[in-house]
Scaffold this active site. Structure first.
Site, PDB file in Angstrom:
ATOM      1  N   ASP A  16      38.253  32.851  31.118  1.00  0.00           N
ATOM      2  CA  ASP A  16      38.806  34.109  31.639  1.00  0.00           C
ATOM      3  C   ASP A  16      39.726  34.685  30.572  1.00  0.00           C
ATOM      4  OD1 ASP A  16      39.496  36.207  33.385  1.00  0.00           O
ATOM      5  OD2 ASP A  16      41.074  35.050  34.353  1.00  0.00           O
ATOM      6  N   GLY A  49      40.912  44.222  31.462  1.00  0.00           N
ATOM      7  CA  GLY A  49      40.644  45.348  32.341  1.00  0.00           C
ATOM      8  C   GLY A  49      40.942  46.709  31.764  1.00  0.00           C
ATOM      9  N   CYS A  80      35.565  35.632  35.283  1.00  0.00           N
ATOM     10  CA  CYS A  80      36.210  36.932  35.077  1.00  0.00           C
ATOM     11  C   CYS A  80      35.194  38.006  35.430  1.00  0.00           C
ATOM     12  CB  CYS A  80      36.650  37.062  33.617  1.00  0.00           C
ATOM     13  SG  CYS A  80      37.253  38.705  33.140  1.00  0.00           S
ATOM     14  N   CYS A 194      38.527  40.826  41.108  1.00  0.00           N
ATOM     15  CA  CYS A 194      39.192  40.271  39.928  1.00  0.00           C
ATOM     16  C   CYS A 194      39.659  38.889  40.328  1.00  0.00           C
ATOM     17  CB  CYS A 194      40.369  41.139  39.505  1.00  0.00           C
ATOM     18  SG  CYS A 194      41.357  40.410  38.159  1.00  0.00           S
TER      19      CYS A 194
END
Length: 270
Positions: A16, A49, A80, A194
């Protein structure tokens, strides 16, 4: 089972941008308690993001190639949503190892919704992906699907795991990004799109409107990992799980302190 298989020390590698993927590690460890885990966080590239698709598409396969070479995993989980929706096909094409991605749990959310209005709460990069459009069309065609991208919640989850206090008002303001949209007052299920957000489960439940439930993909991913590793042996040594960051700083050290009690070794740098 042959002795070699029962002595297989190859780990499962979880990847991630930060600590969010730990919300996927937890249900996997519950299902596979003997599994050896390597958790890798791209702290030098965090957060994903707010990055462009091109940046993520270039960065993730390269990093996973280095991680696969170092740790020789039997399976990789891209824990992720942002990395999965953008880079999963490229990673699978580049690596000779099974790769499991993380996708927004829109299907179970639509199945659970009574009002037929669901929210998708993710990063800005995730909620704008055509992949989310496709999931909504396939599994929630009779629902109104409202989306909101929150970088702030990602930061709050990172801070919480590093031992910092979470401001309840900040969580409430971010959820208002969904509830204040036209029709938002009818949302009864929110998709945590998320992997960071389940780490704020208590705070988000407290901030949500009455009757709202949350779903995420962690349990489903754990079941998929268990299926793909069915019949494989696990080494029974006593080594700690491994924790690796692409940048080691003060926050990463604090996260390492938190995870030590969960059986992880001191963090190392990639």
């Amino acid at each position: 089972m042959c002795a070699a298989m029962s002595d297989d020390a190859r780990p499962i590698l979880f990847f991630d941008s930060g600590v969010g993927g730990l919300s996927v590690v937890a249900p996997t460890r519950a299902m596979l308690p003997e599994a050896s885990i390597v958790y890798a966080a791209d702290s030098a590239g965090f957060p994903y993001g707010t990055k462009s698709e091109a940046e993520i598409a270039a960065r993730v396969p390269a990093l996973l190639g280095r991680l696969a070479e170092r740790y020789r995993p039997r399976l990789i989980v891209i824990a992720c949503n942002t990395a999965s929706t953008i880079a999963l096909p490229a990673v699978r094409a580049a690596l000779d190892v099974a790769v499991v991605g993380t996708v927004p749990a829109i299907k179970p959310a639509a199945e659970a919704s009574r009002t037929r209005v669901i929210g998708v709460l993710g990063t800005e990069a995730t909620v704008r992906q055509p992949y989310v459009d496709d999931l909504a069309a396939r599994f929630a065609g009779d629902c109104t699907v409202l989306r909101y991208g929150s970088a702030a919640l990602v930061e709050l989850a990172e801070a919480k795991l590093a031992g910092e206090a979470v401001d309840p008002g900040a969580v409430t303001r971010e959820l208002a990004g969904l509830f204040d949209q036209p029709g938002g007052e009818r949302i009864d299920v929110i998709v945590n799109a998320c992997t960071h957000f389940p780490l704020l489960a208590d705070e988000m439940r407290a901030a949500a409107l009455a009757g709202v439930s949350f779903v995420d993909g962690g349990p489903g991913i754990a079941r998929r990992v268990a299926y793909l590793t069915q019949g494989q042996g696990w080494s029974h040594d006593s080594r700690a799980h491994q924790l690796v960051f692409t940048r080691l700083g003060e926050r990463e050290e604090r996260v390492g302190n938190h995870l030590r009690v969960q059986g992880f070794a001191d963090p190392e740098a990639l």
